[in-house]
Design an enzyme around this catalytic site. Structure first.
Site, PDB file in Angstrom:
ATOM      1  CG  PHE A   1      31.419  44.195   7.900  1.00 32.34           C
ATOM      2  CD1 PHE A   1      30.278  43.588   8.424  1.00 32.34           C
ATOM      3  CD2 PHE A   1      32.518  44.345   8.725  1.00 32.34           C
ATOM      4  CE1 PHE A   1      30.232  43.161   9.737  1.00 32.34           C
ATOM      5  CE2 PHE A   1      32.488  43.925  10.035  1.00 32.34           C
ATOM      6  CZ  PHE A   1      31.344  43.334  10.555  1.00 32.34           C
ATOM      7  NE  ARG A   2      27.752  41.318   0.644  1.00 30.11           N
ATOM      8  CZ  ARG A   2      27.839  40.082   0.166  1.00 30.11           C
ATOM      9  NH1 ARG A   2      28.786  39.775  -0.683  1.00 30.11           N
ATOM     10  NH2 ARG A   2      26.961  39.171   0.520  1.00 30.11           N
ATOM     11  CG  LEU A   3      34.207  47.367   3.819  1.00 30.55           C
ATOM     12  CD1 LEU A   3      34.577  48.143   5.073  1.00 30.55           C
ATOM     13  CD2 LEU A   3      33.754  48.332   2.726  1.00 30.55           C
ATOM     14  CG  HIS A   4      35.135  42.280  -1.261  1.00 34.15           C
ATOM     15  ND1 HIS A   4      34.814  41.322  -0.331  1.00 34.15           N
ATOM     16  CD2 HIS A   4      33.969  42.615  -1.870  1.00 34.15           C
ATOM     17  CE1 HIS A   4      33.510  41.084  -0.397  1.00 34.15           C
ATOM     18  NE2 HIS A   4      32.978  41.858  -1.300  1.00 34.15           N
TER      19      HIS A   4
END
Ligand SMILES: Cc1cc2nc3c(=O)[nH]c(=O)nc-3n(C[C@H](O)[C@H](O)[C@H](O)COP(=O)(O)O)c2cc1C
Length: 201
Positions: free
Chosen positions: A177-180
Site C-alpha cells: 500500500f505504498r508504505l515503503h
C-alpha cells in the site's frame, strides 16, 4: 534508534548496497549494476545518464568513463556526483550522493586490460560526447587506432575510473500500500561515522 533490520540490517550502507546488488545479480534480467549518474554543468543545470558500476569497495563506488566526456568534465569541475540504482525485480532503490576523485592508477589499468580488445580500441577511438559527422567516421577512427595500437593497447590517458565516496545514502524498499521503507544514512565528511534515520515514504 530506528526499527531497522532484515534487508536493511548493518551499520555500513555501502556494505548493505553491495549485498543488495548481489541479490539483484540473481534476479535482474540484465545490467543489475546499471546506475543513473547525475552531475551538474557549469550553469548548475542537472545532467543524468546511465553508466555501469564496476566496483563497490569499502570507501565507495567506482565506474569507468572518458574523462573528456560531458560527465567527465562536470565531475572534474564540481568534485561531486550522485546516482540511483533501481531494481525492478526486487522493487528496491539505492540513492547515493558524494564526492568524486579519479581512479586513474593501476586499478584502472587492470580494469582496462580486462576489457575486450574491441572495447579497448573503442575507448581510444571515441571522443565521447563530441559531435561525430557519421558512423563511417567512427569506424575509420577505430581502424586508425587499431593500426596504431595493435592488439595490446594501453589505457588511454583520457579514460579511467571515477571513485564516488558517499556522504549520503538512502536505501528504499517497496512496501504494501505504498508504505515503503526508507532509511537515510548521512555523514558530514567521509571520515565520520554514519548516522541513520528512517524517513516517511
Ligand atoms: C546501460 C548503459 C550502460 C552504460 N555504461 C556506461 C559506462 O559504464 N561508461 C560510460 O562512459 N558510458 C556508459 N553508457 C553511455 C552513457 O549513458 C552516455 O551515453 C555516455 O557516457 C556519454 O555521457 P555524457 O555525454 O553525459 O558524458 C552506458 C549507457 C547505458 C544505456
Amino acid at each position: 534508534m530506528s526499527d531497522r533490520g532484515g534487508i536493511f540490517a548493518g551499520e555500513d550502507p555501502i556494505a548493505v548496497a553491495r549485498r543488495w546488488l548481489g541479490e539483484a545479480e540473481a534476479t535482474e534480467p540484465n545490467d543489475p549494476n546499471a546506475i543513473a549518474l547525475a552531475t551538474v554543468d557549469a550553469q548548475g543545470l542537472p545532467n543524468v545518464r546511465m553508466v555501469l558500476l564496476k566496483e563497490i569497495e569499502a570507501d565507495g563506488f567506482i565506474f569507468y568513463t572518458n574523462y573528456g566526456s560531458a560527465k567527465g568534465q562536470e565531475i572534474e569541475a564540481s568534485g561531486k556526483a550522485a546516482f540511483v540504482m533501481h531494481w525492478k525485480s526486487l522493487r528496491r532503490q539505492v540513492r547515493v550522493r558524494g564526492l568524486t576523485c579519479r581512479e586513474s592508477g593501476s586499478q584502472a589499468d587492470e580494469y582496462f586490460a580486462s576489457r575486450s580488445l574491441q572495447s579497448r580500441l573503442g575507448a581510444w577511438a571515441s571522443r565521447q560526447s563530441e559531435p561525430l559527422s557519421s558512423r563511417a567516421r567512427l569506424v575509420a577512427e577505430v581502424a586508425k587506432v587499431t593500426a596504431a595500437q595493435g592488439v595490446t593497447p594501453r589505457r588511454p590517458p583520457f579514460w579511467g575510473g571515477i571513485r564516488l565516496r558517499p556522504l549520503e545514502m538512502e536505501l528504499w524498499a517497496d512496501g504494501a500500500f505504498r508504505l515503503h521503507d526508507r532509511f537515510r544514512w548521512t555523514r558530514r565528511t567521509v571520515e565520520e561515522p554514519w548516522e541513520v534515520q528512517r524517513l516517511y515514504p
